[in-house]
Design an enzyme around this catalytic site. Structure first.
Site, PDB file in Angstrom:
ATOM      1  N   GLY A  62       0.837  -1.210   0.000  1.00  0.00           N
ATOM      2  CA  GLY A  62       0.000   0.000   0.000  1.00  0.00           C
ATOM      3  C   GLY A  62       0.862   1.247   0.000  1.00  0.00           C
ATOM      4  CB  CYS A  89       5.108  -4.185  -0.199  1.00  0.00           C
ATOM      5  SG  CYS A  89       5.884  -2.650  -0.709  1.00  0.00           S
ATOM      6  CE1 TYR A  90       2.064   1.060   5.819  1.00  0.00           C
ATOM      7  CE2 TYR A  90       0.357  -0.621   6.077  1.00  0.00           C
ATOM      8  CZ  TYR A  90       0.968   0.554   6.500  1.00  0.00           C
ATOM      9  OH  TYR A  90       0.489   1.204   7.612  1.00  0.00           O
ATOM     10  CG  HIS A 179       4.773  -6.197  -4.817  1.00  0.00           C
ATOM     11  ND1 HIS A 179       3.553  -5.966  -4.243  1.00  0.00           N
ATOM     12  CD2 HIS A 179       5.531  -5.117  -4.522  1.00  0.00           C
ATOM     13  CE1 HIS A 179       3.567  -4.796  -3.637  1.00  0.00           C
ATOM     14  NE2 HIS A 179       4.756  -4.258  -3.792  1.00  0.00           N
ATOM     15  CD  GLU A 181       1.673  -8.888  -4.945  1.00  0.00           C
ATOM     16  OE1 GLU A 181       2.639  -9.543  -4.540  1.00  0.00           O
ATOM     17  OE2 GLU A 181       1.381  -7.767  -4.488  1.00  0.00           O
ATOM     18  CB  SER A 233     -23.978  -6.590 -23.352  1.00  0.00           C
ATOM     19  OG  SER A 233     -23.039  -7.515 -22.824  1.00  0.00           O
ATOM     20  N   GLY A 234     -24.623  -9.652 -24.456  1.00  0.00           N
ATOM     21  CA  GLY A 234     -24.034 -10.689 -25.294  1.00  0.00           C
ATOM     22  C   GLY A 234     -22.574 -10.930 -24.937  1.00  0.00           C
ATOM     23  N   GLY A 235     -22.066 -10.171 -23.949  1.00  0.00           N
ATOM     24  CA  GLY A 235     -20.727 -10.439 -23.432  1.00  0.00           C
ATOM     25  C   GLY A 235     -20.809 -11.587 -22.430  1.00  0.00           C
ATOM     26  CB  VAL A 236     -18.192 -13.699 -20.787  1.00  0.00           C
ATOM     27  CG1 VAL A 236     -18.177 -14.907 -19.876  1.00  0.00           C
ATOM     28  CG2 VAL A 236     -17.427 -13.997 -22.047  1.00  0.00           C
ATOM     29  CG  ASP A 237     -18.465 -10.323 -17.349  1.00  0.00           C
ATOM     30  OD1 ASP A 237     -17.900 -11.424 -17.439  1.00  0.00           O
ATOM     31  OD2 ASP A 237     -17.848  -9.244 -17.342  1.00  0.00           O
ATOM     32  CB  SER A 238     -24.635  -9.324 -19.395  1.00  0.00           C
ATOM     33  OG  SER A 238     -24.392  -9.497 -20.758  1.00  0.00           O
ATOM     34  CB  SER A 239     -23.953 -14.430 -21.548  1.00  0.00           C
ATOM     35  OG  SER A 239     -23.796 -13.488 -22.569  1.00  0.00           O
ATOM     36  CE  LYS A 379     -14.507 -11.252 -19.135  1.00  0.00           C
ATOM     37  NZ  LYS A 379     -15.468 -10.145 -19.252  1.00  0.00           N
TER      38      LYS A 379
END
Ligand code: XMP
Length: 523
Positions: A62, A89-90, A179, A181, A233-239, A379
């Site tokens: 941070g 880190c922090y 880091h 990650e 919308s036809g995108g992955v998430d809303s589908s 995602k």
């Protein structure tokens, strides 16, 4: 309130966010190990009374310094629960400070970027990490520990800072200045793995496909007999959201699909048919192409374009929602990274680069309750969930696509003719990627139309036409990205195809910039 709590509350890792830009990557790495984790801020930490299911705690990096009078910290109590802790880190500096160590600002020797870490003492945290007692790690710090706290041992150093990694084996508390990650720390994942599996000894039982039934059951319980509306919308998430809710409540879900005329060639039609006939969703189709084109006429400023499209979308959606009597919920495909990013540890918002378009502005005005069944997922997890719901590859494997669509890929003024030209060029590019087995190797690819015309020659004729820019990037989450390395042959081939196939384009260029300093989209 988002619908929360679908997931296992036991057997998890807590990540306490101190505001680092890369905190969510820690969570991603842990989920990759099939271990459930949650990112929480200090406020949320204070509310936790019972740490029973918590098998490990990570303190993130941070921007703060522990040498300020008031600095973000955790109660001593958390350190005494015998739960393994890793400070990054922090997080390391906070551990050192909490146990009586000393920290100072490195005046001339700040460390940003790659550093060589030297092993000082064997530690379980670094199993299989060093080669010949050395490793390349990624640093981003100005403060460093210069007095190690009592009970801790120095396990690794760099030339600039002696206490780069420390441990208290008895208390199972570890701290590292770099880091692990980020992918720049070459074997950083090993450190996370060692901490999670060998030190926290947590069970690997986070399998998103199995969570599907739990989510559907929870949705049923929450929604009961009420009505839900969803912008598809036809995108992955809303589908995925639409399929999940459809499985839970069926007839009480209404999906709204708005044809803005700003999608890829034929894409709207294809996804509409798929949802209507294959998945039998209750869909209301709104044809608004002309309205969008009219409102966008002569608009050049990218932010204005985004706002016009966002507001128009909301208006249309609101109007349609009103027609759906007694609707109580609005379903959205908000993902976990959006949640992490929108509530930082300090409550301050990171500076806005582009205003992203979604339907987030809706509920306040419409007094709808939000349902966000994906708000604890990344995602890639949404894609796995989509697959387990039988979502078609056409949607599942689709590259991300921005809400404002082609409007922000036609630089400058938007005309119907330019949209057609761009749709053709983009279609050629995308189809050639699929044909050459490149599509799935790329995070996102598209064609854009630049607002410049240049001279060319075709046959014996002079041309004066648009320049098409091709962009293809590899990325993990869209936060950073690098160009995809096509072969020269491929680029030549696709450029020829576009120039021969699309009248209106006589020049093709390939964008080689990374993000940062560029962004993935051009506007
Ligand atoms: P940038 O251009 O910010 O894009 O590097 C990062 C990712 O976000 C997508 N993007 C958007 N997605 N609404 C969206 O839903 C938007 O307004 C928007 N703008 C950019 C972009 O396509 C990339 O995947």
């Amino acid at each position: 309130m988002p619908l929360k709590g679908h997931f296992i509350k036991k057997n998890k890792i807590l990540i306490i966010d101190f505001g680092s830009q890369v905190t969510k990557l820690i969570a991603r790495r842990i989920r990759e190990l099939k271990v459930y984790c949650e990112v929480i801020n200090l406020k949320e930490l204070k509310k936790i009374k019972n740490f029973k299911g918590v098998k490990g705690i990570i303190l993130s990096g941070g921007p703060s310094t522990v040498n300020q009078r008031a600095y973000p910290k955790i109660s001593k109590n958390v350190f005494s629960k015998n739960i393994p802790i890793l400070g990054i880190c922090y997080g390391l500096q906070l551990i050192a400070k909490s146990f009586g160590g000393k920290i100072k600002m490195l005046q001339k020797k700040r460390e940003f970027g790659e550093a060589i870490l030297l092993e000082k003492s064997k530690s379980i945290l670094f199993k299989n990490f060093f080669i010949n007692k050395k490793a390349s790690v990624w640093m981003s710090h100005q403060d460093a520990v210069y007095k190690i706290p009592k009970g801790f041992k120095n396990i690794a150093s760099t030339n600039n800072s002696k206490y780069t990694a420390i441990e208290n084996k008895n208390k199972k508390i570890f701290g590292i200045q770099f880091h692990p990650e980020v992918t720049h720390t070459k074997k950083g994942f090993k450190i996370i793995k060692n901490f999670i599996l060998d030190i926290c000894k947590i069970k690997k039982n986070w399998v998103i496909g199995i969570e599907k039934n739990r989510i559907i059951k929870d949705l049923k319980k929450e929604i009961k007999k009420d009505k839900v509306i969803c912008a598809l919308s036809g995108g992955v998430d809303s589908s995925v959201v639409a399929l999940l809710i459809n499985k839970a409540i069926k007839k009480n879900l209404r999906c709204i699909m708005v044809d803005t005329g700003l999608l890829r060639k034929n894409e709207f039609k294809k996804s509409y048919k798929l949802f209507k006939y294959k998945y039998k969703l209750n869909i209301k189709l709104i044809k608004s192409k002309n309205l969008f084109y009219k409102r966008l006429k002569n608009i050049i400023d990218p932010e204005k374009k985004r706002k016009i499209i966002g507001n128009l979308f909301i208006k249309i959606f609101e109007k349609e929602a009103k027609k759906f009597k007694n609707v109580k919920y609005l379903a959205q495909g908000t993902l976990y990274p959006d949640i992490i990013e929108s509530r930082s540890s300090t409550g301050s918002k990171s500076s806005k680069i582009k205003s992203h378009h979604n339907v987030g502005g809706l509920p306040k005005k419409m007094k709808l309750k939000l349902i966000e069944p994906l708000n604890e997922l990344f995602k890639d997890e949404v894609r796995i969930l989509g697959k387990s719901l039988g979502l078609d590859n056409l949607i599942l494997k689709k590259h991300p696509f921005p809400g404002p669509g082609l409007a922000i890929r036609i630089l400058g003024k938007i005309t119907e003719n330019k949209i057609k030209i761009l749709q053709e060029a983009d279609d050629i590019f995308i189809n050639s990627l699929i044909k050459n087995n490149l599509y799935d190797k790329i995070w996102q690819a598209y064609a854009a139309l630049l607002p410049i015309k240049t001279v060319g020659v075709m046959g014996d004729t002079r041309t004066f036409e648009y320049t098409c820019l091709l962009r293809a990037v590899i990325s993990e989450d869209g936060m950073t990205a690098a160009k995809y390395n096509f072969t020269n042959e491929y680029l030549t081939q696709v450029s020829n195809k576009i120039i021969n196939g699309v009248s209106g384009i006589n020049r093709v260029v390939y964008d080689i910039t990374s993000k940062p300093p560029s962004t993935i989209e051009l506007e």
